[in-house]
Design an enzyme around this catalytic site. Structure first.
Site, PDB file in Angstrom:
ATOM      1  N   ASP A 267      47.824   9.584  31.928  1.00  0.00           N
ATOM      2  CA  ASP A 267      49.128   9.769  32.568  1.00  0.00           C
ATOM      3  C   ASP A 267      50.131   8.831  31.902  1.00  0.00           C
ATOM      4  O   ASP A 267      49.966   8.490  30.738  1.00  0.00           O
ATOM      5  CB  ASP A 267      49.019   9.523  34.078  1.00  0.00           C
ATOM      6  CG  ASP A 267      50.026  10.337  34.884  1.00  0.00           C
ATOM      7  OD1 ASP A 267      51.238  10.181  34.652  1.00  0.00           O
ATOM      8  OD2 ASP A 267      49.603  11.144  35.741  1.00  0.00           O
ATOM      9  N   HIS A 290      51.259  10.285  28.945  1.00  0.00           N
ATOM     10  CA  HIS A 290      52.497  10.997  29.236  1.00  0.00           C
ATOM     11  C   HIS A 290      53.740  10.212  28.854  1.00  0.00           C
ATOM     12  O   HIS A 290      54.844  10.542  29.285  1.00  0.00           O
ATOM     13  CB  HIS A 290      52.556  11.366  30.724  1.00  0.00           C
ATOM     14  CG  HIS A 290      51.489  12.336  31.143  1.00  0.00           C
ATOM     15  ND1 HIS A 290      51.350  12.780  32.444  1.00  0.00           N
ATOM     16  CD2 HIS A 290      50.504  12.964  30.433  1.00  0.00           C
ATOM     17  CE1 HIS A 290      50.335  13.631  32.517  1.00  0.00           C
ATOM     18  NE2 HIS A 290      49.802  13.750  31.302  1.00  0.00           N
TER      19      HIS A 290
END
Length: 474
Positions: A267, A290
């Site tokens: 993430d 991310h």
């Protein structure tokens, strides 16, 4: 002969004194003192024989006033470190003793040992400063039932001042058992919470350095409601497919510096959310994951505020996003005075992105009028390759457009199987300024050019020759 006798007497008395002081402490072998066995004067006072002997540095009027830092180990409190025994109680006992000490404490987690822990909270305030030296491994229990009381946290340090956590060791969340039970991995399962591996809550003057945090159950490292934080030389890792495993999460925290750290997870490498102010991240290596994100903000119609953020000098490699601001529809508040500069992207899908229509759920999000206002954002000296056709993507709110967005010296190209091609920009509901060479930028045939005719004359005079101001409405 008399002088030799006096010297010998001083030495013997010093040895007796050291033994007595040492025996009154917890662990003689683990205590470092500042006693100097050499007299401060050549001639001892003649007023009192005991006073003559005890005129050493740190000793006044015949009493020892010793400045000491105590060395403790979790092993002293029964921790086995065999990778099988539950060492939670031993760690909590060690913490209780350290926190209650009036002396500064070095609490060691020895190397070449693996300590298994269930959820544990180490609370302050403490009576003195504590340094925790993690040289071994701390591993989470794989028993998910042990988290029934608090499924959101594994290790918490709470309400502590002047804490240092350092060492060459590893904190391992053993997250695989949680990932495979995530609704993002198995769509048939309900979405539930999972623990953050390491949380610092309501701490002040905190330093975290040199440690490795890996395979968290969910988030790896969270700073919550902290003030004055330095996090440096950290290594945070998890597989690219591990769900919601943010690397470093900053929430409701002021004056925090994240320096010289490498983060690669499933993430956000760094996520900065509401209540955070004066956040600096410098010399960061990010990927996989991310990217570096402000947000998400405004979920559930919440009010959110983030300001004074500086992301300076970063390499972002193979991530789904580069530098991102993400907000939900229906929120309120603001995200402003944010700078992303001196950043190199390699094969990043969305290198520069503002998404005011963020919707991280299966069902479509309802269209709402209110939004978190985004303004005063600077993107400067950002170069590299985009893994998608769009290198710059501004998807801002129709009712609350992004304001005062500055692009300066941007060069992003598309990477197509090792060959470079021109990247594009997609701009919607954004007022932006271009300085220097910017590629890609929102082109004039997409825009209504806006030279700020209705702005104050002072602002108008400050527009440079190589600076163009646009308003994009589609």
């Amino acid at each position: 002969m008399g002088a030799q006798t006096n010297v010998l007497s001083n030495v013997l008395s010093s040895a007796v004194l050291f033994f007595l002081c040492c025996s009154s402490n917890w662990y003689c072998g683990g205590t470092t003192t500042s006693i100097d066995l050499h007299p401060t004067d050549e001639k001892p006072s003649a007023s009192d024989e005991q006073g003559e002997i005890l005129r050493f540095r740190g000793i006044n009027n015949g009493r020892a006033k010793i400045s000491s830092k105590l060395m403790m180990s979790v092993a002293d409190f029964g921790a086995k470190g065999d990778g099988k025994t539950d060492d939670t109680k031993a760690f909590l006992k060690a913490w209780k003793k350290a926190c209650s000490s009036k002396n500064a404490i070095d609490l060691a987690i020895p190397k070449k040992k693996s300590y298994r822990l269930k959820p544990a909270t180490f609370s302050g305030p403490c009576k003195s400063n504590i340094t925790i030296k993690i040289d071994g491994a701390i591993e989470a229990s794989a028993d998910r039932s042990g988290y029934k009381r608090d499924v959101r946290h594994w290790i918490i340090f709470k309400k502590i001042e002047n804490l240092i956590v350092e060492g060459d060791g590893t904190i391992n969340g053993k997250g695989n058992v949680w990932w495979k039970n995530s609704c993002k991995i198995n769509k048939s399962l309900p979405c539930t919470h999972a623990p953050t591996a390491l949380t610092f809550k309501e701490c002040k003057n905190l330093t975290v350095e040199n440690i490795t945090i890996k395979d968290a159950q969910q988030m790896h490292l969270s700073f919550q409601k902290c003030v004055n934080v330095e996090a440096r030389n950290l290594l945070v890792t998890a597989p690219e497919k591990s769900p919601n495993t943010d690397g470093i999460h900053v929430t409701n925290t002021q004056n925090i510096k994240i320096i010289n750290s490498t983060v690669g997870t499933g993430d956000d490498c760094i996520s900065i959310v509401s209540g955070s102010q004066s956040v600096q991240a410098t010399n960061i290596t990010c990927g996989p994951g991310h990217g570096i994100s402000i947000g998400s903000l405004g979920k559930g119609n919440a009010e959110a505020h983030v300001s004074d953020v500086m992301i300076d000098t970063a390499v972002i490699n193979g991530t789904t996003n580069g530098v991102r601001i993400k907000t939900w529809q229906g929120g309120s508040g603001n995200a402003n005075n944010i700078t992303f500069q001196n950043i190199v992207m390699y094969n990043v899908k969305n290198p520069i992105i503002i998404d005011q229509n963020y919707c991280d759920q299966d069902d479509p999000c309802d269209e709402q009028e209110s939004a978190v206002q985004i303004s005063d954002i600077l993107y400067k000296n950002i170069t590299g390759t985009s893994a998608s056709e769009v290198g710059v993507h501004f998807d801002c709110s129709k009712n609350h457009p992004c304001q005062d967005i500055v692009l300066q010296d941007i060069k992003l190209v598309r990477d197509e199987d090792g060959k470079t091609a021109k990247a594009k920009a997609s701009c919607k509901n954004v007022k932006w300024t271009q300085i220097g060479k910017v590629s890609p930028g929102c082109k004039s045939d997409q825009l209504k050019q806006w030279y700020l005719k209705n702005e104050e004359e002072e602002e108008e005079d400050n527009i440079a020759d190589d600076q163009v101001v646009y308003y994009a409405d589609h």
